[in-house]
Design an enzyme around this catalytic site. Structure first.
Site, mmCIF file in Angstrom:
data_model
loop_
_atom_site.group_PDB
_atom_site.id
_atom_site.type_symbol
_atom_site.label_atom_id
_atom_site.label_comp_id
_atom_site.label_asym_id
_atom_site.label_seq_id
_atom_site.Cartn_x
_atom_site.Cartn_y
_atom_site.Cartn_z
ATOM 1 C CB SER A 51 -7.924 3.675 -40.163
ATOM 2 O OG SER A 51 -6.939 4.505 -40.741
ATOM 3 C CD GLU B 150 -12.776 5.271 -48.576
ATOM 4 O OE1 GLU B 150 -12.434 4.219 -48.062
ATOM 5 O OE2 GLU B 150 -12.196 5.781 -49.540
ATOM 6 C CD GLU C 221 -5.335 6.939 -51.654
ATOM 7 O OE1 GLU C 221 -5.290 6.048 -52.511
ATOM 8 O OE2 GLU C 221 -5.278 6.704 -50.426
ATOM 9 C CG HIS D 29 -9.986 6.365 -53.200
ATOM 10 N ND1 HIS D 29 -8.924 7.044 -52.675
ATOM 11 C CD2 HIS D 29 -10.252 5.351 -52.340
ATOM 12 C CE1 HIS D 29 -8.537 6.453 -51.537
ATOM 13 N NE2 HIS D 29 -9.343 5.418 -51.327
ATOM 14 N N GLY E 219 -5.627 5.559 -44.255
ATOM 15 C CA GLY E 219 -4.217 5.187 -44.112
ATOM 16 C C GLY E 219 -3.515 5.804 -42.929
ATOM 17 N N GLY F 2 -5.324 -0.550 -46.647
ATOM 18 C CA GLY F 2 -4.142 -1.289 -46.181
ATOM 19 C C GLY F 2 -4.434 -2.711 -45.711
ATOM 20 C CG ASN G 246 -8.521 0.957 -52.989
ATOM 21 O OD1 ASN G 246 -7.878 0.586 -53.972
ATOM 22 N ND2 ASN G 246 -8.581 2.231 -52.614
ATOM 23 C CD1 TRP G 247 -5.990 -5.373 -52.260
ATOM 24 C CD2 TRP G 247 -5.041 -6.419 -54.014
ATOM 25 N NE1 TRP G 247 -6.150 -6.734 -52.089
ATOM 26 C CE2 TRP G 247 -5.591 -7.403 -53.147
ATOM 27 C CE3 TRP G 247 -4.406 -6.846 -55.176
ATOM 28 C CZ2 TRP G 247 -5.496 -8.778 -53.417
ATOM 29 C CZ3 TRP G 247 -4.320 -8.203 -55.446
ATOM 30 C CH2 TRP G 247 -4.852 -9.158 -54.578
ATOM 31 C CE LYS G 248 -5.572 2.941 -50.180
ATOM 32 N NZ LYS G 248 -5.490 4.146 -49.396
HETATM 33 C C1 PEP Z 1 -9.029 3.430 -48.750
HETATM 34 O O1 PEP Z 1 -8.018 3.469 -49.439
HETATM 35 O O2 PEP Z 1 -10.142 3.575 -49.283
HETATM 36 C C2 PEP Z 1 -8.898 3.193 -47.314
HETATM 37 C C3 PEP Z 1 -9.964 3.240 -46.584
HETATM 38 O O3 PEP Z 1 -7.634 2.948 -46.857
HETATM 39 P P1 PEP Z 1 -7.244 2.448 -45.372
HETATM 40 O O4 PEP Z 1 -8.167 1.307 -45.028
HETATM 41 O O5 PEP Z 1 -5.818 1.997 -45.485
HETATM 42 O O6 PEP Z 1 -7.431 3.596 -44.460
#
Ligand code: PEP
Length: 267
Positions: free
Chosen positions: A229, A184, A116, A114, A190, A251, A27-29
């Site tokens: 993460s 998640e 976010e 998600h 993050g 990330g 997921n590049w966000k």
């Molecule tokens: C995500 O954005 O779904 C995610 C898991 O981010 P990260 O791997 O950076 O924690």
């Protein structure tokens, strides 16, 4: 339940011991410009045929890049997906993008709910349900995200929260073709923090039990992936946990070498 030794159990046919093909999704966000197709090309170059035969690999770039990423991934094992959608197929919804539009660009998956989106755009479980239906309507596979906040976890409510999010979010009659669940924990996204393998195992077992109740026999084919993460350095341990069928990676999906390092947990 502790992580099994030796990493995820993807067998010769690419299936986990439970018979589900692992999915490693990036997921590049809100990151990337057209130059970022170099990442797709590098991932494509680094995926060995053996690894590609074992796992599904997905990148979800910003919607502005879906078309160029689809082109960059053409003829490779890399699927391209969206990060969000509007539940309706079309209409007066300025700035929104429908599942049909994503599919038209060549996307085959879309992330739904998600954390976010839930936190910054006030998405509700009912809204997630409507979006998951929209994804199915257009032939996309919806990756429905669930996860507890730090506060909810500290109150011992993680299982109640994710089970309720799943029960409301998932469409009736969901199948493995149109649905993936992503656990998640919000506090792990993050932050560099991760739950213990035992905690991940407990949540995934609980989600799987809930899936059984909600969709019956098909539940055993629906993948439940972990996100929060995941890095090359912890992927073998986290993806080796029972009932973890892959990863949703934020990330570390922005750098091809890091993302490939996570995929390599299944090598
Ligand atoms: C995500 O954005 O779904 C995610 C898991 O981010 P990260 O791997 O950076 O924690």
């Amino acid at each position: 339940m502790p992580a099994r030794g030796g990493g995820p159990a993807a067998g010769q046919d690419g299936m986990t011991s439970a018979g589900r093909r692992p999915l490693v999704a990036g997921n590049w966000k809100m990151n990337g410009t057209r130059a970022s197709t170099a990442v797709i090309e590098a991932v494509r170059g680094g995926l060995t045929p053996d690894l590609a035969s074992r796992i599904d690999v997905l990148i979800c770039p910003p919607s502005t890049l879906i078309s160029t990423c689809v082109q960059a991934a053409e003829g490779s094992p890399i699927a391209i997906g969206g990060q969000n959608l509007h539940a309706k197929p079309s209409g007066a919804f300025t700035g929104s993008i429908s599942a049909e539009m994503l599919a038209d660009l060549g996307a085959t998956y879309v992330i739904v709910g998600h954390s976010e989106r839930r936190a910054y755009h006030h998405e509700t479980d009912d809204g997630v349900h409507a979006k998951a239906l929209g994804a199915r309507r257009a032939g996309l596979c919806g990756i429905i995200c669930v996860g507890e906040t730090k506060e909810e976890g500290d109150q011992g409510r993680a299982l109640d929260i994710v089970r309720a999010q799943l029960a409301i979010g998932i469409p009736k009659g969901a199948t493995a073709r149109d649905t993936v669940i992503a656990y998640e924990p919000v506090w792990a996204i993050g932050t560099g923090l991760t739950p213990t393998p035992a905690d991940i195992a407990e949540v995934h077992a609980s989600l799987r039990e809930m899936l059984d109740k909600l969709v019956g026999e098909e539940a055993g084919r629906i993948r439940i992936i972990y996100g929060g993460s995941v890095k090359a350095g912890n992927a073998r341990q986290l993806l080796g946990v029972e009932n973890v069928d892959g990863a949703l990676v934020g990330g570390a999906s922005l750098v091809a070498e890091d993302f490939l390092g996570i995929c390599a947990a299944y090598a």
